[in-house]
Design an enzyme around this catalytic site. Sequence first.
Site, PDB file in Angstrom:
ATOM      1  N   GLU A 170       0.755  -1.174  -0.390  1.00 47.64           N
ATOM      2  CA  GLU A 170       0.071  -0.210  -0.268  1.00 47.64           C
ATOM      3  C   GLU A 170       0.491   0.782  -0.062  1.00 47.64           C
ATOM      4  O   GLU A 170       0.594   2.081   0.937  1.00 47.64           O
ATOM      5  CB  GLU A 170      -0.756  -0.148   1.060  1.00 47.64           C
ATOM      6  CG  GLU A 170      -2.111  -0.977   0.875  1.00 47.64           C
ATOM      7  CD  GLU A 170      -2.955  -0.854   2.311  1.00 47.64           C
ATOM      8  OE1 GLU A 170      -4.270  -1.519   2.012  1.00 47.64           O
ATOM      9  OE2 GLU A 170      -2.946  -0.104   3.050  1.00 47.64           O
ATOM     10  N   GLU A 379      -5.478  -8.897   0.491  1.00 48.72           N
ATOM     11  CA  GLU A 379      -6.129  -8.397   1.684  1.00 48.72           C
ATOM     12  C   GLU A 379      -7.180  -8.220   1.339  1.00 48.72           C
ATOM     13  O   GLU A 379      -7.444  -7.619   0.335  1.00 48.72           O
ATOM     14  CB  GLU A 379      -5.305  -7.197   2.118  1.00 48.72           C
ATOM     15  CG  GLU A 379      -3.602  -7.350   2.988  1.00 48.72           C
ATOM     16  CD  GLU A 379      -3.596  -5.642   3.974  1.00 48.72           C
ATOM     17  OE1 GLU A 379      -4.662  -4.942   4.695  1.00 48.72           O
ATOM     18  OE2 GLU A 379      -2.375  -5.172   4.173  1.00 48.72           O
TER      19      GLU A 379
END
Length: 479
Positions: A170, A379
């Site tokens: 991220e 995720e």
Amino acid sequence: MIYEKLDEFGKCFLWGSASAAYQVEGAWNQDGKGESVWDIYTKKPGTTYKGTNGDVAVDHYNRYKEDVALMAEMGLKAYRFSIAWTRIYPNGRGEVNEEGLKFYENLIDELIKNNIKPIITLYHWDLPQYLQDLYGGWESREIIDDFNEYCITLFKRFGDKVKYWVTLNEQNVFITLGYLTALHPPGVKDHKRMLQANHIANLANAKVIESFRTYVPNGMIGPSFALGPVYPYSCNPEDVLSAENAEELNCNWWLDVYCRGTYPSFALKYYEKLGIAPVIEDGDLELLGRGKPDFIGINYYQTGTVAMNPLDGVGLSEEMNNTGKKGTSKENGIPGAYKNVKNPYLETTNWDWAIDSTGLRIGLRRLTSRYGLPILITENGLGEFDKLENDEVINDDYRIEYLKNHIIACKEAITDGVELLGYCTWSFTDLLSWLNGYQKRYGFVYVDRDENEEKDLKRIKKKSFYWYKDVINSNGENL
């Protein structure tokens, strides 16, 4: 598309779950580990919910065998975890800490012994504090070589055992929250510095992928991106244009660089007009072109809905809902580009995250159409308040419903033609949720602790544990 029958998941589909070092390991200064920026940042008053930190977290460092045994009982096919840079190089460079390497080697061996494929994340936000102090961390090009050397050390040590690797987790989150809204370390609010640090992170990502080809030639590597597909609030062309703006600035700005080696022209020109575009030096674009990934890793939690935002409209918010009090998120946007609005068709979590399984399918299709690469969901999960009832029962039916709908979306996307390698839930055990403390629980396994005390850290299987076990056993057919 609406289908009468959906395709099946492949026989080698990676049914997994995930974690991050700082959020689960604890042992923050054990066995020679150095300090990360999060070890320091969380000790500053007002940075996290009720002053929580990862000094102990859920003590996975000392209980990893117990946790892997639970994974094996579930039948997990893959476990994605991150390696703490400061366990390997306490100062981010210099002398290697053998104790740190040995811990991860033991974890990897324990996983393999239980037929669980390890997926290593090389960087999940815990930058060595020494490098932050020495040259400003991600704002210096020195980090490209330091990060590369750290990664090469891991490739050499674990490359024969681990075939799936994630570079940066991220980047769009840790760079934006670290350098634009100051909600993450180093706590900077400067758009130009943010874009420059982001460019350097892009170069570091590409350099490591290039090195990977030498040391792990039969493996796969790619970054994990926090994907939030964007919808227009209405069919008003101004809202549609705003959605295009948001998709370019919040998605393509990162993924085009990862997958094509170039910045999207609209966004680059927009930043150039504002005088904040990153400085691109000779050789940068060539390196980005050489560092294209084998797959796209995506962390998916929600979609965004946007409307037109005038030049004198709402700006970025420096606050977020980290308490779980529903409806406390602030409106935000970029004047002249877009503003985020609530989608009237979607329910939200207590942390105001839109619940939208169809958005996952939409995102997977968009990525496939634009880049044509395999995708690994690194995720996906639901953070909620879980109640420990009598006889150690946790009835998290809401989590089962959330995951079930997202797995159906995966199956629909595969039927659409998406090449999906696997699906990793967030998370396996409960863990520290960065700014949100321990009350926001994501795991299949309840860990008995809270913000105020560590208690005994006992592991207790939730209802969702048994449900996901059945999902894996049936290869996604029994939902």
